[in-house]
Enzyme design. Structure first.
Site, PDB file in Angstrom:
ATOM      1  N   ASP A 143      55.906  22.798 102.878  1.00 31.17           N
ATOM      2  CA  ASP A 143      55.585  21.897 101.753  1.00 31.17           C
ATOM      3  C   ASP A 143      54.231  21.254 102.011  1.00 31.17           C
ATOM      4  OD1 ASP A 143      55.848  20.258  99.378  1.00 31.17           O
ATOM      5  OD2 ASP A 143      58.016  20.374  99.620  1.00 31.17           O
ATOM      6  N   PHE A 148      50.992  26.408  98.595  1.00 26.36           N
ATOM      7  CA  PHE A 148      51.316  27.825  98.390  1.00 26.36           C
ATOM      8  C   PHE A 148      50.360  28.549  97.444  1.00 26.36           C
ATOM      9  CE2 PHE A 148      55.122  25.765  96.094  1.00 26.36           C
ATOM     10  CZ  PHE A 148      54.560  25.795  94.831  1.00 26.36           C
ATOM     11  N   GLY A 174      51.402  23.199 104.077  1.00 23.98           N
ATOM     12  CA  GLY A 174      50.510  24.109 103.384  1.00 23.98           C
ATOM     13  C   GLY A 174      50.622  23.961 101.875  1.00 23.98           C
ATOM     14  N   HIS A 233      59.787  28.074  88.185  1.00 17.70           N
ATOM     15  CA  HIS A 233      59.757  27.653  86.772  1.00 17.70           C
ATOM     16  C   HIS A 233      58.599  26.707  86.446  1.00 17.70           C
ATOM     17  CE1 HIS A 233      62.487  23.781  86.876  1.00 17.70           C
ATOM     18  NE2 HIS A 233      61.645  23.806  87.874  1.00 17.70           N
TER      19      HIS A 233
END
Lengths: 337, 337
Positions: free
Chosen positions: B198, B226, B224, B244
């Site tokens: 995260d 993503f 990190g 989503h």
């Protein structure tokens, strides 16, 4: 409890998603459009002016909420949505949902403040007057009164069926609006004649509806303000969704006026979302009372026991509660013969 | 149809009353207060600062909505409300409802505009940045991440139980938040070691939760972004309620990053409110997609079939969908051995 899930709580808490989705669908005319003809996604998007990003999610959510059907990519109304949400039909109840969408949804955003202060949270909070404005605009008033008719049609039919009308000759509906209750009673009971009582601005809407139903010979309009004027006489007086708007002393005054206007042997019918005496079942009635907190300075909903006590205080000799449809019940009070 | 009633439609349309009543109850601390001790009306009014006008209607509405019990005038939480709505318990999910109350309820008021324009309706509409602000405030971030844990606890347990973990040694949870999934997996499967991935701001919250659960030797944090960074390697990669949020090309990029980070024989688990392939059953998933319309510039929810197709496009050889709890399912994809 170790495997309990928060699903029910989250579904309740996030319930405004489903609710607002239906309200926006009514606002956008989804059901009125589909009542004209079923349509696929592209057609419906163009007709409703929906952006492509979420048009399909929106319509499929309405399928999952069981107000639309979808077969081979073609959307159509469910039978209930077609009957009650098509603006072109007299059974339309979307007027109430339009009002919920444009007014109540936002005002309920201030529920916490209302609960802390006891003060209303509608237009009046900032000095404007929704009902005053509404009654000054004939077109909007017509729409509003028509919406009220859609809401009260089921209760009107149940009152016409479940009350011993053979024992009475005349009735008077206090706050008659478009006249759904008078028309329903007169239609089902040819021996009855009746009066719709409401503010003068309501007269043209009421008289047009009664004429359209071919009942002008037995149903007439009586204009007045139930705070300033006495009520006209009738064997049976009906008050639907009226008492909850007012505070306790006003409620009692209205019941007393009904008592005074009835002959000996007459009857009063109060109907609305009467709360169960234990105050633990009729969620809609209890939430309606919170809506009165949002909308009025002193209004509240009440149980059948509350209402019967006030009726006896007003002089009535015999009282009872009977269920109607959905969350609505009627409280009946008899004036001694 | 002649005796059809609009009750179901009106209940759905007015559903925001019940929903907002629960949200205000969470805001006012009703359940946290009653978890300390059951209380009668007068005591509760004083403790919560409720005005006398509608305190009783409010609390009795919560009884009728089945989140409170009332016996001889004393209110107490139902077992579910006590477990999930008491702020003092780790199982609290009220954080999500607090956010729904303070943010989403209002933003959803602009749903119609969102449907017409395809544009988000949250703080970003007027230039502010909820998540940026949230991540800059450690105390609020802690509350938010804890709320996410409450929401994902049921799904985490189901993933821990329903997936063949015996076949794998390491896992990595993308967007791990407080670490509910890593902690649940490590607790139930002592042979597993895992990573929570995260943003750097999440590290202290994650590490505190893992330490509190006594799992610091097998679960570690990897910081990190993503979008900017490659994902760390693991036998199984998990993405919960992540895809989503993003548009189609971002979704595909994330699936490709997961594929690249997995060894041959590795597995990817995507879990969220996966919409049924027919798009007619999972109302919550479809409404969540409308919530992505309100909250993001391009996010949307998707069906199991959609997700499996994207997974195969990313290179995965075998995919399947399995239900978890409530509206959540997981989509599993295997990278050829």
């Amino acid at each position: 409890m170790s495997h309990a899930t928060p699903d029910d709580i989250l579904r309740l808490g996030m319930g405004f998603w489903a609710s607002k989705t239906l309200l926006s669908a009514v606002e956008l005319g989804v059901f009125t459009t589909l009542a004209q003809s079923p349509a696929d996604l592209a057609t419906l998007r163009a007709k409703l002016g929906l952006h492509e990003r979420s048009a399909r999610d929106f319509l499929d959510a309405l399928v999952a909420l069981k107000v639309l059907h979808r077969q081979e990519g073609v959307y159509r109304n469910t039978p209930e949505a077609d009957l009650f949400l098509d603006k072109a039909k007299p059974s339309y109840v979307g007027g109430l949902l339009e009002m919920a969408n444009s007014r109540l949804y936002g005002f309920w955003g201030s529920l916490t403040e209302a609960l802390r202060t006891g003060e209303l949270q509608n237009e009046a909070k900032h000095g404007s007057d929704f009902f005053g404005t509404l009654y000054a605009e004939p077109e909007r008033l017509r729409g509003f009164l028509k919406a009220m008719s859609g809401i009260s049609a089921g209760a009107a039919r149940a009152i016409a069926t479940n009350f011993p009308w053979a024992d009475y000759k005349t009735f008077m509906d206090v706050g008659a609006a478009q006249g759904m209750v008078p028309v329903t009673l007169a239609r089902l009971h040819p021996h009855l004649t009746g009066i719709g009582f409401d503010l003068p601005q309501v007269r043209p809407v009421f008289e047009a509806f009664v004429a359209q139903e071919g009942l002008s010979d037995r149903v007439r309009f009586h204009e007045g303000n139930f705070f300033e004027d006495d009520l006209p006489q009738a064997d049976v007086i009906i008050m639907g969704h009226i008492l909850h708007d007012w505070d306790l002393s006003q409620k009692k005054m209205l019941l007393r006026k009904a008592y005074d206007a009835l002959p000996n042997g007459g009857a009063l019918i109060v109907y609305e979302a009467i709360i169960d005496d234990e105050r633990r079942e009729n969620a809609f009635g209890l939430l309606m009372s919170l809506n009165m907190l949002i909308e009025t300075t002193g209004g509240f909903d009440f149980t059948g026991a509350d209402c019967q006590k006030w009726m006896r205080d007003a002089g009535f000799s015999s009282t009872r509660v009977e269920p109607l449809v959905g969350p609505d019940s009627m409280v009946i009070a008899l004036k001694e013969a």
